[in-house]
Design an enzyme around this catalytic site. Structure first.
Site, short mmCIF file in Angstrom:
data_model
loop_
_atom_site.label_atom_id
_atom_site.label_comp_id
_atom_site.label_asym_id
_atom_site.label_seq_id
_atom_site.Cartn_x
_atom_site.Cartn_y
_atom_site.Cartn_z
N GLU A 164 -2.53 -8.97 2.92
CA GLU A 164 -2.92 -9.48 4.25
C GLU A 164 -4.43 -9.40 4.47
O GLU A 164 -4.95 -10.00 5.41
CB GLU A 164 -2.16 -8.73 5.35
CG GLU A 164 -2.67 -7.34 5.68
CD GLU A 164 -2.18 -6.26 4.73
OE1 GLU A 164 -2.39 -5.08 5.06
OE2 GLU A 164 -1.59 -6.59 3.68
N CYS B 125 0.84 -1.20 0.00
CA CYS B 125 0.00 0.00 0.00
C CYS B 125 0.88 1.26 0.00
O CYS B 125 1.66 1.44 -0.93
CB CYS B 125 -0.99 -0.02 1.16
SG CYS B 125 -2.34 1.18 0.95
N HIS C 100 -3.75 -4.75 -0.39
CA HIS C 100 -3.33 -5.37 0.87
C HIS C 100 -3.42 -6.89 0.75
O HIS C 100 -4.51 -7.46 0.86
CB HIS C 100 -4.22 -4.91 2.01
CG HIS C 100 -4.04 -3.48 2.39
ND1 HIS C 100 -3.12 -3.08 3.33
CD2 HIS C 100 -4.65 -2.35 1.95
CE1 HIS C 100 -3.18 -1.76 3.46
NE2 HIS C 100 -4.09 -1.30 2.63
#
Length: 226
Positions: free
Chosen positions: A208, A95, A206
């Site tokens: 994650e 990001c 992202h």
């Protein structure tokens, strides 16, 4: 943990030591948990030596470009990143952690200097709705390692700014260096969604927060670590 993610844990070739750089910005614990789920030995740290010694370094980032750069400089982040790359040691930006790798960020009229690892300007996307928040497909670069096996998956984005023109390696002349692999996405505007450039990789989205597709991407990155 889904069966797919559980299978990924076993697919990582050996346990890799990964440092998540803590410079006051980013989803540190989310990144830590996601990497641990796919088999990495993860340390969240602001210590330069720990960051330099790890097999891989993850640079997260959330918020304004200029504020992230101030925090990064406070922990000597640009030097850490530069030293790792000089030695061919992998770095993954996420990001705003991707955005700060470029030359400059222009946000709210403020022009801030980035790490300068790649030429380019981070600027507001030209889109009818901002921020760009949610799941989106990407146009994967040919030969991508990060996106191997997940070329048609969707990833989770949260941002209003991005890089709309990637110029490194786009010239017509010969070069002794490999051409960067650039993955793109669209939200009213075309922007860089990912870059793979020898030891330096990054994603605007992202991983994650991107479910099993994000877990596979992190696994693919872990498998590039020595």
């Amino acid at each position: 943990m889904t069966e797919e993610v559980a299978a990924l844990v076993g697919s990582v070739a050996g346990v890799k030591k990964v440092a998540v750089l803590d410079y006051g910005s980013g989803n540190l614990r989310s990144a830590e948990r996601a990497l641990a789920r796919v088999g990495a030995d993860v340390t969240v740290t602001s210590d330069a030596q720990t960051a330099l010694d790890a097999d891989g370094l993850v640079v997260p980032g959330v918020g304004a470009f200029a504020a992230c750069m101030e925090g990064l400089k406070a922990v000597d982040g640009p030097r850490i990143i530069g030293r790792r790359l000089a030695g061919g040691r992998p770095v993954l930006g996420i990001c705003v952690g991707m955005q700060i790798l470029f030359d400059r960020g222009v946000e709210h009229g403020h022009d801030a200097e980035g790490c300068g690892e790649w030429p380019g300007v981070v600027e507001q996307l030209q889109a009818p709705v901002l921020p760009h928040m949610g799941w989106n497909q990407v146009d994967v670069a040919p030969g991508s390692v990060l996106f191997d096996g997940i070329e048609n998956e969707r990833f989770y984005f949260v941002h209003s700014y991005g890089v709309r023109d990637f110029v490194l390696g786009q010239g017509g002349g010969p070069s002794p260096l490999p051409k960067p692999k650039v993955t793109w996405a669209e939200h009213g505007d075309r922007f860089v969604a990912g870059v793979e450039n020898t030891a330096l990789s990054a994603t605007q989205f992202h991983p994650e927060k991107s479910g099993d597709a994000g877990a596979q991407l992190l696994t693919n990155w872990l498998n590039t670590l020595d």
